[in-house]
Design a protein around this motif. Structure first.
Motif, PDB file in Angstrom:
ATOM      1  N   PRO A   1      10.540  45.149  37.335  1.00 14.48           N
ATOM      2  CA  PRO A   1      10.546  43.623  36.985  1.00 14.48           C
ATOM      3  C   PRO A   1      11.441  42.961  37.666  1.00 14.48           C
ATOM      4  CG  PRO A   1      10.706  44.722  34.684  1.00 14.48           C
ATOM      5  CD  PRO A   1      10.839  45.804  35.991  1.00 14.48           C
ATOM      6  N   LEU A   2      10.947  41.371  38.283  1.00 17.79           N
ATOM      7  CA  LEU A   2      11.924  41.138  39.183  1.00 17.79           C
ATOM      8  C   LEU A   2      13.193  40.444  38.313  1.00 17.79           C
ATOM      9  CD1 LEU A   2       9.086  38.751  40.977  1.00 17.79           C
ATOM     10  CD2 LEU A   2      10.711  40.393  41.904  1.00 17.79           C
ATOM     11  N   LYS A   3      13.159  40.150  37.227  1.00 19.23           N
ATOM     12  CA  LYS A   3      14.439  39.651  36.335  1.00 19.23           C
ATOM     13  C   LYS A   3      15.408  40.935  36.372  1.00 19.23           C
ATOM     14  CE  LYS A   3      16.397  37.755  32.172  1.00 19.23           C
ATOM     15  NZ  LYS A   3      15.992  36.999  31.148  1.00 19.23           N
ATOM     16  N   HIS A   4      14.655  42.128  36.019  1.00 19.22           N
ATOM     17  CA  HIS A   4      15.916  43.522  36.180  1.00 19.22           C
ATOM     18  C   HIS A   4      16.247  43.556  37.475  1.00 19.22           C
ATOM     19  CE1 HIS A   4      13.788  44.000  32.252  1.00 19.22           C
ATOM     20  NE2 HIS A   4      14.223  45.225  31.934  1.00 19.22           N
ATOM     21  N   LEU A   5      15.357  43.189  38.534  1.00 19.05           N
ATOM     22  CA  LEU A   5      16.011  43.575  39.970  1.00 19.05           C
ATOM     23  C   LEU A   5      17.126  42.719  40.105  1.00 19.05           C
ATOM     24  CD1 LEU A   5      15.456  44.853  42.551  1.00 19.05           C
ATOM     25  CD2 LEU A   5      13.785  43.067  43.248  1.00 19.05           C
ATOM     26  N   GLY A   6      17.009  41.453  39.872  1.00 19.83           N
ATOM     27  CA  GLY A   6      17.816  40.345  40.218  1.00 19.83           C
ATOM     28  C   GLY A   6      19.304  40.913  39.345  1.00 19.83           C
ATOM     29  N   TYR A   7      19.146  41.300  38.172  1.00 23.14           N
ATOM     30  CA  TYR A   7      20.316  41.587  37.253  1.00 23.14           C
ATOM     31  C   TYR A   7      21.069  43.008  38.013  1.00 23.14           C
ATOM     32  CZ  TYR A   7      22.773  42.760  32.934  1.00 23.14           C
ATOM     33  OH  TYR A   7      23.871  43.302  31.984  1.00 23.14           O
ATOM     34  N   LYS A   8      20.288  43.914  38.295  1.00 24.22           N
ATOM     35  CA  LYS A   8      20.800  45.082  38.845  1.00 24.22           C
ATOM     36  C   LYS A   8      21.347  44.896  40.199  1.00 24.22           C
ATOM     37  CE  LYS A   8      19.419  49.848  40.199  1.00 24.22           C
ATOM     38  NZ  LYS A   8      18.179  50.839  40.065  1.00 24.22           N
ATOM     39  N   SER A   9      20.834  43.746  40.855  1.00 32.84           N
ATOM     40  CA  SER A   9      21.469  43.585  42.618  1.00 32.84           C
ATOM     41  C   SER A   9      22.903  43.009  42.224  1.00 32.84           C
ATOM     42  CB  SER A   9      20.584  42.635  43.105  1.00 32.84           C
ATOM     43  OG  SER A   9      20.449  41.338  42.527  1.00 32.84           O
ATOM     44  N   ALA A  10      22.963  42.218  41.174  1.00 37.83           N
ATOM     45  CA  ALA A  10      24.210  41.724  40.952  1.00 37.83           C
ATOM     46  C   ALA A  10      25.283  42.643  40.497  1.00 37.83           C
ATOM     47  CB  ALA A  10      24.111  40.776  39.892  1.00 37.83           C
ATOM     48  N   VAL A  11      24.748  43.488  39.230  1.00 37.84           N
ATOM     49  CA  VAL A  11      25.567  44.419  38.506  1.00 37.84           C
ATOM     50  C   VAL A  11      26.158  45.694  39.506  1.00 37.84           C
ATOM     51  CG1 VAL A  11      25.564  46.012  36.634  1.00 37.84           C
ATOM     52  CG2 VAL A  11      24.757  43.907  36.357  1.00 37.84           C
ATOM     53  N   VAL A  12      25.136  45.986  40.509  1.00 37.42           N
ATOM     54  CA  VAL A  12      25.886  47.270  41.263  1.00 37.42           C
ATOM     55  C   VAL A  12      27.058  46.811  42.056  1.00 37.42           C
ATOM     56  CG1 VAL A  12      23.442  48.181  41.361  1.00 37.42           C
ATOM     57  CG2 VAL A  12      24.202  46.751  43.232  1.00 37.42           C
ATOM     58  N   ASN A  13      27.163  45.502  42.586  1.00 36.84           N
ATOM     59  CA  ASN A  13      28.402  45.123  43.196  1.00 36.84           C
ATOM     60  C   ASN A  13      29.609  44.737  42.242  1.00 36.84           C
ATOM     61  OD1 ASN A  13      27.772  44.047  46.161  1.00 36.84           O
ATOM     62  ND2 ASN A  13      25.839  43.804  45.195  1.00 36.84           N
ATOM     63  N   PHE A  14      29.243  44.228  41.035  1.00 37.69           N
ATOM     64  CA  PHE A  14      30.373  44.170  39.928  1.00 37.69           C
ATOM     65  C   PHE A  14      31.101  45.641  39.853  1.00 37.69           C
ATOM     66  CE2 PHE A  14      27.949  40.666  37.509  1.00 37.69           C
ATOM     67  CZ  PHE A  14      27.964  39.923  38.530  1.00 37.69           C
ATOM     68  N   SER A  15      29.917  46.692  39.821  1.00 33.52           N
ATOM     69  CA  SER A  15      30.206  48.005  39.583  1.00 33.52           C
ATOM     70  C   SER A  15      31.484  48.474  40.533  1.00 33.52           C
ATOM     71  CB  SER A  15      29.215  48.864  39.596  1.00 33.52           C
ATOM     72  OG  SER A  15      29.623  50.253  39.287  1.00 33.52           O
ATOM     73  N   ASP A  16      31.078  48.166  42.064  1.00 31.83           N
ATOM     74  CA  ASP A  16      32.138  48.496  42.955  1.00 31.83           C
ATOM     75  C   ASP A  16      33.393  47.715  42.903  1.00 31.83           C
ATOM     76  OD1 ASP A  16      30.518  50.071  44.896  1.00 31.83           O
ATOM     77  OD2 ASP A  16      29.498  48.407  45.671  1.00 31.83           O
ATOM     78  N   ILE A  17      33.512  46.846  42.438  1.00 30.85           N
ATOM     79  CA  ILE A  17      34.899  45.866  42.034  1.00 30.85           C
ATOM     80  C   ILE A  17      35.516  46.609  41.060  1.00 30.85           C
ATOM     81  CG2 ILE A  17      35.923  43.832  41.463  1.00 30.85           C
ATOM     82  CD1 ILE A  17      34.735  43.791  44.239  1.00 30.85           C
ATOM     83  N   TYR A  18      34.944  46.943  39.892  1.00 30.58           N
ATOM     84  CA  TYR A  18      35.513  47.732  38.724  1.00 30.58           C
ATOM     85  C   TYR A  18      36.092  49.053  39.284  1.00 30.58           C
ATOM     86  CZ  TYR A  18      33.744  44.171  35.458  1.00 30.58           C
ATOM     87  OH  TYR A  18      33.408  42.907  34.804  1.00 30.58           O
ATOM     88  N   ALA A  19      35.318  49.492  39.976  1.00 32.02           N
ATOM     89  CA  ALA A  19      35.611  50.829  40.613  1.00 32.02           C
ATOM     90  C   ALA A  19      37.207  50.926  41.392  1.00 32.02           C
ATOM     91  CB  ALA A  19      34.642  51.529  41.605  1.00 32.02           C
ATOM     92  N   MET A  20      37.445  49.641  41.808  1.00 28.92           N
ATOM     93  CA  MET A  20      38.797  49.285  42.579  1.00 28.92           C
ATOM     94  C   MET A  20      39.819  48.878  41.554  1.00 28.92           C
ATOM     95  SD  MET A  20      37.808  49.854  45.671  1.00 28.92           S
ATOM     96  CE  MET A  20      39.332  49.280  46.703  1.00 28.92           C
ATOM     97  N   ASN A  21      39.540  49.033  40.094  1.00 19.20           N
ATOM     98  CA  ASN A  21      40.104  48.530  39.041  1.00 19.20           C
ATOM     99  C   ASN A  21      40.533  47.045  39.210  1.00 19.20           C
ATOM    100  OD1 ASN A  21      41.569  49.318  36.654  1.00 19.20           O
ATOM    101  ND2 ASN A  21      43.408  49.475  37.607  1.00 19.20           N
TER     102      ASN A  21
END
Lengths: 346, 346
Positions: B71-91
């Motif tokens: 679903p497009l809404k899920h896709l939008g959500y995921k495209s943002a969250v995977v980037n947040f994940s990279d920032i958290y991974a740097m603490n």
């Protein structure tokens, strides 16, 4: 994905700017580090008291470039420089870029190295660091997405919304050349398709307009010259969609009108020759061609003498009260409303 | 573009990581504001004394997602969250994103609004500001490029290169579920293609693995829990390509080896059921599936008691001297070398 319903809206019916307005409304700024979001050449953030500018541009094969006549190294160079241009347009200095590239299996490692060679050259010339990115497969063609980060002192940042009535409107360099370069490339490409592989297009005497299309530069020199003269523009942006479109952006955001004089618009000799050859209206090409990456800016009338000292900057008109609207003043004094033809690939 | 010559190198022959190494070498960092470039979850910049993290990810239709079941809404959500994940991974803490979208004419304004609704929801939940972007036409399909900017105190940033022998290797949540969710979606989609439009796939009892694939979350909670316990990992990254691949990244950059115990790898019940149904090796799926967006990190042995207090974190092994290499220790004590199957779509 659901099928399109009759009640749905085609993107082409509202255009690029209408689409951006609809998609980006209702995004509040929550963090104190976010000073300004969507709506200018770059967003303005603030970290540790320093203003940080961020801009992003996507280039897609078949929309923004045609690899039948765009060399990959030039494409890499251009994809970086158009982002630097957005940072200079805020009166900032580009510092870092990230590069995302999607490439289909018809691209080899050497092809991508050519693109990166262009990006590397642009980074060297403009003193910018390539700090990260993403490289992935694509099902169809080449996709390049560049994000540029720049810095500026908070008091130096120039937005689009500060123009005041009586301000002078200035533009750097000349306009319409990149558009004419594109017309020439497309014509020669069509001619070549009708000939054998040994066909060599004749670009003699057209080098300038080709370079403007294939390898544009960002006007760091103008930003530095303005600073050296002690001029801070009241509004500024880069000319990427065309002068008409950009004049309307500045006037809308500044709540002003404008008068621009047809005979003041800077046009290069090669651009004029090509327009004649193509039987095109020269002023239309200069007003709406786009991809010039020149700087359009406004300065107080009191800066007139200083502006005249800067080589490569032309005063083309002045800012008015909003009721007067935006108009191009012809050689005979007649006024034609400025309309945004802009650049709409949807 | 020139035709491929026999001497040219197919991208698939050197893989994604080999390609990135070749393309990004010879990019020196010139500016004092650039602390660390390519090679971690995010670049590290410094403005006004504050560390600023930047990461970018590109999602391409047909490579990273299939709109027949995403679903497009899920896709939008995921495209943002995977980037947040990279920032958290740097603490770090994600603060802003820019969004570039290219869409072909089969997409309507309403389709793009769905994508942005997902991005907006992700921004709300994670407290991130959408500050800019680029929206353009595409010749073929949908392209989403997100760049995320985050902040961290300089002393808090965690890279991939700090693991030390005897450190404990920890992972949050469970692994392999997103991969199994993808297998399920692809199977049901293939089944649906053989039926009429009224076919309804049966996802009962599989909601968890579907959600892990379609709507992953970034582990802000784990970063906060570590901070609350006074733990600073010695190395950290997010599990996007698969545990095997990420273990090798940390060990290579830290110049260490590792031992990870098969029976310590956290796997959800639904993941195990699906693996059995598909007759797949469960450990292989958990080690190489990817898209888990869990955090993989190492901590000094002295933090063992504190780690045990954090819900949802499992100790799966320990860091060794580099000569010992990276190995998975089976239930019978046998050692299998860890290999990066990773995720190679070229």
């Amino acid at each position: 994905m659901t099928q399109n319903k009759a009640s749905e809206t085609e993107i082409s019916s509202i255009g690029e700017f209408g689409l951006i307005d609809r998609l980006t409304k209702d995004f509040p700024l929550r963090n104190t580090e976010s000073k300004k979001g969507v709506g200018d050449d770059a967003a303005i953030l603030n970290f540790g008291g320093e203003d940080v500018l961020v801009t992003t541009d996507m280039l897609l094969e078949g929309i923004h470039f045609d690899l039948r006549y765009v060399p990959l190294k030039h494409l890499g160079y251009k994809s970086a420089v158009v982002n630097f241009s957005d940072i200079y347009a805020m009166n900032g200095t580009p510092k870092q870029i990230t590069v995302g590239i999607g490439a289909s299996s018809r691209f080899t490692v050497e092809h991508l190295e050519e693109i990166y060679a262009g990006i590397r050259l642009a980074c060297e010339i403009y003193g910018v660091d390539m700090v990260g990115g993403d490289t992935c497969a694509s099902r169809s063609g080449l996709v390049i997405s560049v994000t540029c980060i720049g810095t500026a002192k908070a008091e130096d940042v120039v937005c689009r919304d500060g123009a005041k009535p009586t301000d002078l409107i200035c533009v750097s360099g000349d306009l319409g050349a990149a558009y004419m370069g594109l017309q020439l490339l497309e014509r020669e490409n069509a001619v070549a398709a009708g000939h054998g592989p040994d066909f060599q297009p004749d670009f003699a005497g057209r080098e300038y307009i080709l370079e403007r299309q294939l390898k544009p530069e960002a006007r760091r020199d103008i930003v530095e010259a303005l600073r050296a003269e002690g001029i801070k523009p009241t509004a500024m942006m880069d000319v990427s969609d065309g002068l008409s479109s950009e004049l309307l952006h500045i006037c809308k955001q500044s709540d002003t009108g404008c008068r621009v004089f047809e005979d003041r618009i800077p046009i290069d000799y090669q651009t004029a020759c090509m327009a004649e050859e193509f039987n095109m209206n020269l002023v239309t090409a200069a007003m709406n061609g786009g991809e010039d990456y020149e700087l359009l800016f406004t300065v107080p009338l009191t800066d007139k003498d200083k502006i005249e000292k800067i080589k490569g900057v032309r005063m083309i008109g002045y800012v008015t009260q909003p009721e007067l609207g935006c108009a191009l003043v012809g050689r005979d004094g007649s006024e034609i409303p400025v309309k945004a033809q802009g650049w709409n690939a949807f």
